[in-house]
Design a protein around this motif. Structure first.
Motif, PDB file in Angstrom:
ATOM      1  N   THR A 471      73.511  10.569  13.893  1.00  0.00           N
ATOM      2  CA  THR A 471      73.663  11.580  12.844  1.00  0.00           C
ATOM      3  C   THR A 471      75.025  11.483  12.176  1.00  0.00           C
ATOM      4  N   PRO A 472      75.302  10.380  11.500  1.00  0.00           N
ATOM      5  CA  PRO A 472      76.576  10.296  10.781  1.00  0.00           C
ATOM      6  C   PRO A 472      76.595  11.247   9.602  1.00  0.00           C
ATOM      7  N   LEU A 473      77.775  11.414   9.023  1.00  0.00           N
ATOM      8  CA  LEU A 473      77.994  12.381   7.945  1.00  0.00           C
ATOM      9  C   LEU A 473      78.323  11.631   6.660  1.00  0.00           C
ATOM     10  N   PHE A 474      77.655  11.994   5.573  1.00  0.00           N
ATOM     11  CA  PHE A 474      78.008  11.418   4.284  1.00  0.00           C
ATOM     12  C   PHE A 474      79.451  11.797   3.928  1.00  0.00           C
ATOM     13  N   VAL A 475      80.222  10.818   3.417  1.00  0.00           N
ATOM     14  CA  VAL A 475      81.616  11.076   3.066  1.00  0.00           C
ATOM     15  C   VAL A 475      81.879  10.677   1.615  1.00  0.00           C
ATOM     16  N   ASN A 476      82.761  11.459   0.980  1.00  0.00           N
ATOM     17  CA  ASN A 476      83.079  11.271  -0.439  1.00  0.00           C
ATOM     18  C   ASN A 476      84.245  10.308  -0.593  1.00  0.00           C
ATOM     19  N   THR A 477      83.944   9.040  -0.711  1.00  0.00           N
ATOM     20  CA  THR A 477      84.985   8.044  -0.891  1.00  0.00           C
ATOM     21  C   THR A 477      85.382   7.976  -2.374  1.00  0.00           C
ATOM     22  N   VAL A 478      86.446   7.248  -2.643  1.00  0.00           N
ATOM     23  CA  VAL A 478      86.923   7.088  -4.018  1.00  0.00           C
ATOM     24  C   VAL A 478      85.809   6.479  -4.881  1.00  0.00           C
ATOM     25  N   GLY A 479      85.503   7.147  -5.977  1.00  0.00           N
ATOM     26  CA  GLY A 479      84.520   6.628  -6.929  1.00  0.00           C
ATOM     27  C   GLY A 479      83.075   6.723  -6.506  1.00  0.00           C
ATOM     28  N   SER A 480      82.776   7.450  -5.426  1.00  0.00           N
ATOM     29  CA  SER A 480      81.403   7.459  -4.904  1.00  0.00           C
ATOM     30  C   SER A 480      80.436   8.300  -5.733  1.00  0.00           C
ATOM     31  N   TYR A 481      80.956   9.205  -6.545  1.00  0.00           N
ATOM     32  CA  TYR A 481      80.066  10.129  -7.257  1.00  0.00           C
ATOM     33  C   TYR A 481      79.072   9.389  -8.145  1.00  0.00           C
ATOM     34  N   ARG A 482      79.491   8.280  -8.737  1.00  0.00           N
ATOM     35  CA  ARG A 482      78.601   7.584  -9.666  1.00  0.00           C
ATOM     36  C   ARG A 482      77.391   6.975  -8.966  1.00  0.00           C
ATOM     37  N   TYR A 483      77.453   6.818  -7.656  1.00  0.00           N
ATOM     38  CA  TYR A 483      76.333   6.253  -6.915  1.00  0.00           C
ATOM     39  C   TYR A 483      75.387   7.321  -6.365  1.00  0.00           C
ATOM     40  N   ARG A 484      75.765   8.574  -6.489  1.00  0.00           N
ATOM     41  CA  ARG A 484      74.961   9.643  -5.908  1.00  0.00           C
ATOM     42  C   ARG A 484      73.865  10.080  -6.882  1.00  0.00           C
ATOM     43  N   PRO A 485      72.648  10.271  -6.396  1.00  0.00           N
ATOM     44  CA  PRO A 485      71.540  10.609  -7.290  1.00  0.00           C
ATOM     45  C   PRO A 485      71.480  12.098  -7.602  1.00  0.00           C
ATOM     46  N   GLU A 486      70.741  12.416  -8.650  1.00  0.00           N
ATOM     47  CA  GLU A 486      70.381  13.803  -8.939  1.00  0.00           C
ATOM     48  C   GLU A 486      69.180  14.187  -8.087  1.00  0.00           C
ATOM     49  N   SER A 487      68.835  15.470  -8.081  1.00  0.00           N
ATOM     50  CA  SER A 487      67.681  15.908  -7.302  1.00  0.00           C
ATOM     51  C   SER A 487      66.372  15.408  -7.901  1.00  0.00           C
ATOM     52  N   ALA A 488      66.285  15.342  -9.224  1.00  0.00           N
ATOM     53  CA  ALA A 488      65.104  14.794  -9.887  1.00  0.00           C
ATOM     54  C   ALA A 488      65.253  13.280  -9.984  1.00  0.00           C
ATOM     55  N   THR A 489      64.183  12.545  -9.739  1.00  0.00           N
ATOM     56  CA  THR A 489      64.209  11.093  -9.842  1.00  0.00           C
ATOM     57  C   THR A 489      63.324  10.650 -11.012  1.00  0.00           C
ATOM     58  N   SER A 490      63.340   9.365 -11.291  1.00  0.00           N
ATOM     59  CA  SER A 490      62.495   8.819 -12.356  1.00  0.00           C
ATOM     60  C   SER A 490      61.027   8.751 -11.952  1.00  0.00           C
ATOM     61  N   ILE A 491      60.743   9.025 -10.697  1.00  0.00           N
ATOM     62  CA  ILE A 491      59.356   9.151 -10.237  1.00  0.00           C
ATOM     63  C   ILE A 491      59.003  10.626 -10.346  1.00  0.00           C
ATOM     64  N   PRO A 492      58.032  11.002 -11.171  1.00  0.00           N
ATOM     65  CA  PRO A 492      57.869  12.409 -11.563  1.00  0.00           C
ATOM     66  C   PRO A 492      57.527  13.379 -10.448  1.00  0.00           C
ATOM     67  N   ASN A 493      57.030  12.894  -9.308  1.00  0.00           N
ATOM     68  CA  ASN A 493      56.707  13.842  -8.221  1.00  0.00           C
ATOM     69  C   ASN A 493      57.545  13.601  -6.973  1.00  0.00           C
ATOM     70  N   LEU A 494      58.701  12.917  -7.134  1.00  0.00           N
ATOM     71  CA  LEU A 494      59.624  12.698  -6.021  1.00  0.00           C
ATOM     72  C   LEU A 494      60.954  13.365  -6.323  1.00  0.00           C
ATOM     73  N   PHE A 495      61.419  14.192  -5.377  1.00  0.00           N
ATOM     74  CA  PHE A 495      62.664  14.948  -5.542  1.00  0.00           C
ATOM     75  C   PHE A 495      63.519  14.764  -4.296  1.00  0.00           C
ATOM     76  N   LEU A 496      64.821  14.876  -4.476  1.00  0.00           N
ATOM     77  CA  LEU A 496      65.762  14.616  -3.390  1.00  0.00           C
ATOM     78  C   LEU A 496      66.586  15.856  -3.073  1.00  0.00           C
ATOM     79  N   ALA A 497      66.798  16.088  -1.770  1.00  0.00           N
ATOM     80  CA  ALA A 497      67.686  17.157  -1.306  1.00  0.00           C
ATOM     81  C   ALA A 497      68.458  16.620  -0.118  1.00  0.00           C
ATOM     82  N   GLY A 498      69.717  16.944  -0.067  1.00  0.00           N
ATOM     83  CA  GLY A 498      70.574  16.478   1.017  1.00  0.00           C
ATOM     84  C   GLY A 498      72.012  16.542   0.554  1.00  0.00           C
ATOM     85  N   ASP A 499      72.944  16.471   1.500  1.00  0.00           N
ATOM     86  CA  ASP A 499      74.337  16.665   1.118  1.00  0.00           C
ATOM     87  C   ASP A 499      74.926  15.494   0.345  1.00  0.00           C
ATOM     88  N   TYR A 500      74.172  14.402   0.198  1.00  0.00           N
ATOM     89  CA  TYR A 500      74.632  13.275  -0.615  1.00  0.00           C
ATOM     90  C   TYR A 500      74.234  13.413  -2.080  1.00  0.00           C
TER      91      TYR A 500
END
Length: 569
Positions: A471-500
């Motif tokens: 159970t490792p923990l997501f960490v905010n490294t330098v410049g990491s924000y650009r790699y993090r997804p939004e909750s809505a994805t390009s697949i219309p019925n797939l959504f993401l939730a989590g601390d990343y």
């Protein structure tokens, strides 16, 4: 698929395609939050969880320790701390009834009575009182700077110029515009922002290192300033009575997390119609016609089962979620490929049941000199439980619960980082580091024989090359924000939730996971054409007194100029 659902309004929400079945993949903080909001809006919800509901927030019984009808002693992945700037998690807790007494889980939150800053090497400890309802103070730059200087001087002994430097750097961040935070400070390590090179060891360790590792489980030389600065700002404002909605700036639960929170939550959601499938691990997602058609899960026997639903909400941790992205999924949702660039680190719990209660009055203890950046709480100062009567063999009268935030720095007993130790060495090293702080200068806060037993988060396992962590923990490294997804994805019925997932709080916390669950539900409601109201999300407080300075800074940033307070030095 699920039982009768309870809707928020008189008419249940309905998806545009007529489907209301939601598979929530993961039963941690994000998944339970999403299930809560969805069931209240009339959707049919099933949660699939591989290990135990509650995820990192749950309690973990110490197996075989309970005798004579007592429960096993409660362990924790890490103790649960609720800063005053948390708003979304307390809102959810206020909507979870406690059976039989007319109260809610939020009534199980108690104000932290104080903090003990315990130093090694013969240095005096400091006991800080924590205000339960602090009066608001002025937030003009001069007053804010003076307040930060005063807080620092209470905790550490530093040359005046270093105290002033620390306050000035925080003032730079707190008056920085959104544009500067997102585009400049996101790409600067906190160590560099604080100008730690060449400063005293006390400045580097007790302020810069502790602020990153001890408070937010990040490493100061790789953590981005945008994240660490925002958390420092939020803590300062909370202790100044700003942005807390009148709540105490620091609260904790009055009992083991699962008893005080997770069990009532699961009971509440089950009663409203949520189905829970525990012991089911999601292995893959199947794509058909541009939508997720099913998820494949396996149970204890390893037999694969196909799960169908109209909507899929993935709430598993980042290291597991990115294993689900097949070439076909990445072909339709290429934004998910960036998740491979995200990093995780370790922050896990150790508990020491004690044969007696030590003479510690403050609820939390901060060991600034411990190489493993240990913090702890003494459970008797918070819990309303009779520990020897309710747990274990009756001989453990208290529990010292530790968070271990640094697994890469050599310890004081074996000279090895925690990752390279055996489990027994980790336990011995943690005890030695705590005793090194509490028992120096001739005191005997933790005398020989007081330690009843010990327990390490079972997510930590021994392997041939050291330890592994499930159970490792997501960490905010330098410049990491650009790699993090939004909750809505390009697949219309797939959504993401989590601390990343991208959130306002922008840190791997219970609040971030809760916020992401709310975001994912709102995205699902939009895609479903649902008529029910969207889930409210409260952002971190931004004091209006600083807005004029932030507007000036936005113009200066656009012109390529530094922040007004960002002076050479």
């Amino acid at each position: 698929m699920a039982g009768a659902a309870v809707a928020l309004g008189s008419t249940p929400a309905r998806a545009a395609n007529g489907g209301r079945r939601v598979a929530v993949l993961g039963g941690g903080m994000a998944g339970l939050t999403a299930a809560h909001e969805l069931i209240e809006r009339g959707f049919e919800v099933t949660v699939y969880e591989s290990t135990a509901l509650g995820g990192k927030a749950r309690s973990i019984p110490m197996p075989g320790t309970g005798t004579m009808g007592r429960a096993d002693l409660p362990g924790e992945h890490g103790f649960r701390f609720f800063p005053g700037f948390y708003h979304n998690v307390p809102d959810t807790m206020s909507r979870i009834p406690l059976p039989g007494n007319g109260k809610t889980v939020s009534d199980n939150l108690v104000s932290l009575n104080g903090a003990l800053i315990s130093r090694s090497g013969g240095r005096s400890d400091i006991e800080l009182a924590l205000p339960t309802n602090p009066a608001t103070r002025p937030l003009d730059p001069d007053s804010l700077r003076d307040t930060i200087i005063g807080l620092v001087q209470e905790v550490v002994s530093l040359p005046p110029q270093e105290v002033a430097l620390f306050a000035d750097r925080l003032l730079v961040f707190m008056t920085s515009s959104r544009e500067r935070r997102e585009n400049q400070w996101e790409n600067v390590a906190f160590w560099d922002f604080m100008r730690a090179d060449g400063r005293s060891k006390e400045y580097q360790v007790a302020l810069v290192r502790f602020m990153t590792r001890g408070l937010v489980a990040l490493k100061e030389k790789v953590a981005n300033t945008r994240t660490v600065g925002a958390m420092g700002e939020a803590f300062i404002l909370a202790f100044l009575g700003q942005g807390t909605n009148g709540q105490s700036p620091a609260r904790m639960l009055n009992g083991p997390t699962t008893e005080a929170w997770i069990d009532p939550w699961v009971h509440c959601l089950t009663g409203r119609g949520v189905r829970f499938e525990v012991g089911q691990t999601v292995r893959s997602l199947e794509l058909s016609g541009g939508r997720i058609s099913s998820a494949v899960v396996t149970g204890p026997t390893g037999t694969p089962t196909s799960v169908t639903a109209d909507w899929f909400l993935c709430a598993v941790p980042v290291e597991r979620a990115r294993q689900l992205w097949s070439p076909a999924i990445l072909g339709q949702a290429p934004e998910l490929a960036g998740m491979n660039e995200l990093r995780t680190d370790w922050m896990n719990g150790v508990q020491f049941p004690l044969r007696e209660t030590p003479p510690i009055k403050a609820g939390t203890q901060l060991f600034l000199d411990s190489p493993w950046e240990i913090t702890s709480v003494l459970d008797s100062t918070l819990w309303d439980r009779d520990i020897p009567a309710q747990y274990g063999d009756g001989a453990a009268r208290d529990i010292l619960s530790l968070d271990v935030s640094d697994w890469d720095t050599p310890g004081i007993l074996y000279g090895k980082p925690a990752r390279e130790c055996t489990i027994e060495e980790v336990l011995a090293e943690c005890w030695a580091q705590v005793c090194d702080a509490l028992n120096d200068t001739g005191r005997s806060v933790l005398p020989d024989g007081i330690r009843h037993s010990s327990f390490l988060d079972p997510a930590i396992r021994e392997s041939g090359a050291g330890l592994t962590n499930d159970t490792p923990l997501f960490v905010n490294t330098v410049g990491s924000y650009r790699y993090r997804p939004e909750s809505a994805t390009s697949i219309p019925n797939l959504f993401l939730a989590g601390d990343y997932v991208r959130t306002d709080i922008n840190l791997a916390t219970m609040e971030g996971a809760n916020e992401s669950g709310r975001q994912a539900v709102n995205a699902l409601l939009d895609a479903a054409g649902a008529t029910e109201g969207r889930v409210p999300i409260q952002a971190l407080y931004q004091p209006p007194e600083l807005e004029p300075l932030k507007r000036i800074d936005a113009a200066r940033y656009a012109a390529g100029q530094p922040n007004l307070f960002d002076l050479p030095g």
